[in-house]
Design an enzyme around this catalytic site. Structure first.
Site, PDB file in Angstrom:
ATOM      1  N   GLU A   5      -4.334  -6.001   1.477  1.00 47.36           N
ATOM      2  CA  GLU A   5      -5.037  -7.267   1.697  1.00 47.36           C
ATOM      3  C   GLU A   5      -6.216  -7.091   2.657  1.00 47.36           C
ATOM      4  OE1 GLU A   5      -1.762  -6.927   1.488  1.00 47.36           O
ATOM      5  OE2 GLU A   5      -1.473  -8.100  -0.338  1.00 47.36           O
TER       6      GLU A   5
ATOM      7  N   ASP B 233       5.247  -0.806   7.007  1.00 46.73           N
ATOM      8  CA  ASP B 233       5.723  -1.567   8.162  1.00 46.73           C
ATOM      9  C   ASP B 233       5.804  -3.063   7.876  1.00 46.73           C
ATOM     10  OD1 ASP B 233       2.919  -1.477   7.996  1.00 46.73           O
ATOM     11  OD2 ASP B 233       2.648  -1.839  10.132  1.00 46.73           O
TER      12      ASP B 233
ATOM     13  N   ASN C 234       1.176   1.373   9.638  1.00 48.12           N
ATOM     14  CA  ASN C 234      -0.294   1.342   9.704  1.00 48.12           C
ATOM     15  C   ASN C 234      -0.819   0.061  10.349  1.00 48.12           C
ATOM     16  OD1 ASN C 234      -0.025  -0.610   7.727  1.00 48.12           O
ATOM     17  ND2 ASN C 234      -0.901   0.628   6.078  1.00 48.12           N
TER      18      ASN C 234
ATOM     19  N   GLY D 259       7.535  -8.061  -7.401  1.00 50.03           N
ATOM     20  CA  GLY D 259       6.789  -7.698  -6.201  1.00 50.03           C
ATOM     21  C   GLY D 259       7.462  -8.170  -4.938  1.00 50.03           C
TER      22      GLY D 259
ATOM     23  N   TRP E 194      -1.353  -5.325   6.815  1.00 49.94           N
ATOM     24  CA  TRP E 194      -1.100  -5.517   5.383  1.00 49.94           C
ATOM     25  C   TRP E 194      -2.286  -4.862   4.686  1.00 49.94           C
ATOM     26  CZ3 TRP E 194       3.621  -7.362   4.451  1.00 49.94           C
ATOM     27  CH2 TRP E 194       4.232  -8.174   5.401  1.00 49.94           C
TER      28      TRP E 194
ATOM     29  N   ASP F  13       0.821  -1.205   0.000  1.00 47.44           N
ATOM     30  CA  ASP F  13       0.000   0.000   0.000  1.00 47.44           C
ATOM     31  C   ASP F  13       0.862   1.265   0.000  1.00 47.44           C
ATOM     32  OD1 ASP F  13      -2.861   0.425  -0.014  1.00 47.44           O
ATOM     33  OD2 ASP F  13      -2.572   1.565   1.823  1.00 47.44           O
TER      34      ASP F  13
END
Length: 575
Positions: A478, A445, A472, A418, A475, A397
């Site tokens: 997701e 994070d 944050n 990725g 994940w 993100d």
């Protein structure tokens, strides 16, 4: 009884001298008995060993070194788990075409295949991920195998990428005959560059000078072609899109840059020119569903970037810099058919969107939880970083926010594999390779956690990197996908862990920031006390462009939901 010191005519010593002769100044690795002879001879030759906490990070660091310097990045990993740990890094370098040499060791030949400690056939594991993978069992073969591996890594007459060599430890201790230590094995050769065929150059000129709306898209293979590309863009009034692979190749102030109009320009162009760039998922595989009736002109010096997914009406198999310059040299005196008005309109809209984004970032509202928006972090970094800063973006993100919101002349990210978690290792290597430039890692994070222990490496080696963690506690992509698609969040929440406390425990300057008002001063202190880490608490409620696009739920035909819908309609004949 310990063995005698490694002689200066041993295979290990020859390896160290070879690397020194090839300009290698740093080797990234994690020590072990099977590679100790090489390790100690590297030190004897004055090559700096950057010892890491995980072999995967060593290969990431070698990858960044190669990408930033244009030379050979070297990782030294021990046998068995050392090699298996390194494989993710090797895979990432494989996809990214990074010129990485990975060296390892094996049990002595007399113990081979008898159940010795860390006895495993490494080459069978890494062969599909490398351009070359060999076990060298005789000391007199070491010079020629090193030369061949380096040539393959650097892409001499082929695609560059990672290579792998390992050596039984008794081979490393054995003497290399002086007769085979030929100068040509050690001297760096002049890399051969593929020259474009004259008829293909003329075909490209004819196509470029008759097209009206031209879009250039560059990739990793375009490195070194910036000057010729810039001149050709101006000559043709062509639009330009970079990618993460080539960001910074063309300055953001260039009148052809229309990055904020990416979605529109891909469908408007009547000729798309790819320069060292695959038509992969990030470019909709070149599908007519997205690009319409546009034609393609492909320029590359390796097959993977020349004819994948869509063939070009003209294809130049050549060094991109030479190909672009040849086009300029063969160009007619008459002006091209391209319309300046089309580019001017795109550029104006690009600038308007860019300015609007910059303003919106500074005022982005917090989430319902009161935590700051990730764009506030990026806005403060934009204000603080020098123009020539090296930016490493990492995460899912947060990478999506940083890719759009953080300008960079030199930019590194996980790439099309990725492979999140590269951020801190990339940043450490970048700061060691380019100590005169500010290096900042902007990471989520989750991604930071993969290689968080490497902050210890940064402190021990005084690598002047700034790591900014957007914390944050999740994940986030997701989480959003699970909420919207499945109505339930499972296994995707993290803690709002105090990463700054961990960094301080390793002796790093670190601060935890929760208010946007505190960011400017915190960033200033961190830049003055590198290596440093800022743990910035942000809201998980902010939706990035990638979170909105459908990237998380992996559509069947295209990477993005809108493209997937267009592809379905096109294949059904109703597009």
């Amino acid at each position: 009884m310990p063995l005698a010191p490694i002689s200066d005519q041993s295979a290990a010593a020859v390896i160290a001298r070879f690397l020194k002769a090839r300009g290698v100044r740093r080797v990234y690795g994690l020590c072990g008995g099977h590679i100790m002879p090489i390790w100690m001879r590297l030190d004897a030759e004055g090559i700096r060993i950057v010892d890491v906490r995980d072999e995967r990070a060593a290969v990431y660091m070698a990858h960044a070194e190669a990408q930033l310097t244009g030379g050979l990045g070297v990782a030294l990993v021990t046998a068995g788990p050392g090699v298996t740990n390194a494989m993710t890094g090797i895979a990432n370098a494989h996809v990214a075409r990074a010129s990485v040499l990975v060296l390892s060791g094996l049990p002595p030949t007399a113990q081979e295949n008898r159940g010795a400690l860390q006895d495993i056939v490494h080459t069978e594991l890494v062969r599909s991920l490398t351009r070359y993978a060999r076990t060298v069992r005789h000391p007199d073969l070491v010079p020629q195998e090193l030369a061949e591996a380096a040539a393959r890594a650097l892409g001499e007459a082929g695609e560059p990428g990672p290579v792998y060599l390992d050596f039984p430890v008794d081979t490393l201790r054995a003497t290399v005959s002086g007769a085979v230590q030929l100068p040509e094995c050690f001297d760096p050769p002049a890399l051969a560059r593929v020259v474009p065929a004259p008829d293909a150059v003329q075909a490209a000129v004819d196509k470029l000078w008759t097209a009206k709306r031209i879009l250039f898209i560059s990739g990793r293979g375009a490195g070194g072609a910036g000057s010729a590309l810039s001149a050709l863009l101006k000559r043709l009034n062509a639009a330009y899109l970079d990618t993460g692979e080539s960001r910074g190749l063309i300055d953001d102030d260039h009148p052809s840059v229309v990055a904020a109009m990416r979605g529109s320009v891909m469908g408007q162009a009547d000729l798309v020119v790819t320069v060292g760039r695959r038509l992969d998922f990030q470019l909709a595989y070149g599908s007519p569903a997205i690009f319409g009736t546009t034609e393609f002109l492909r320029i590359a010096d390796c097959a993977a970037e020349l004819r994948d997914n869509r063939r070009g009406v003209v294809e130049l198999f050549a060094d991109p810099a030479l190909a672009l310059q040849a086009i300029l040299d063969a160009a007619p005196a008459t002006p091209p058919a391209s319309t300046p008005e089309w580019l001017a309109g795109l550029r104006q809209q690009h600038q308007q969107r860019s300015d609007k984004l910059a303003i919106a970032m500074r005022t982005a509202a917090p989430g319902d939880d009161g935590r700051m928006h990730p764009n506030r972090v990026l806005a403060s970094l934009r204000d603080a970083l020098p123009r020539d800063a090296i930016v490493v973006a990492d995460g899912g993100d947060f990478l999506s926010f940083a890719r759009v919101g953080l300008p960079a002349q030199t930019y590194l990210d996980p790439g099309s594999l990725g492979c999140i978690g590269v951020g801190t290792p990339f940043g450490i290597a970048a700061s060691l390779a380019c100590p005169e430039r500010v290096v900042v890692v902007a990471t989520g994070d989750g991604a930071f956690g993969f290689n968080a222990m490497e902050i210890d490496t940064a402190v021990r080696h005084q690598a002047p990197v700034l790591v900014v963690v957007a914390n944050n506690g999740s994940w986030a992509i997701e989480v959003r996908d699970q909420q919207e698609t499945h109505g339930k969040v499972v296994g995707t929440h993290l803690q709002f862990a105090d990463h700054a406390a961990m960094a301080r425990a390793f002796g790093m300057h670190a601060e935890r920031v929760s208010s946007p008002d505190d960011l400017p001063a915190a960033i200033a202190r961190a830049l003055a006390n590198r290596p440093a880490l800022l743990d910035v608490v942000v809201t998980p409620q902010a939706a990035s462009s990638d979170a909105k696009s459908g990237l998380a739920w992996v559509p069947d035909l295209q990477a993005l939901a809108a493209w997937d819908d267009a592809e379905r309609k096109w294949r059904a004949g109703s597009w």
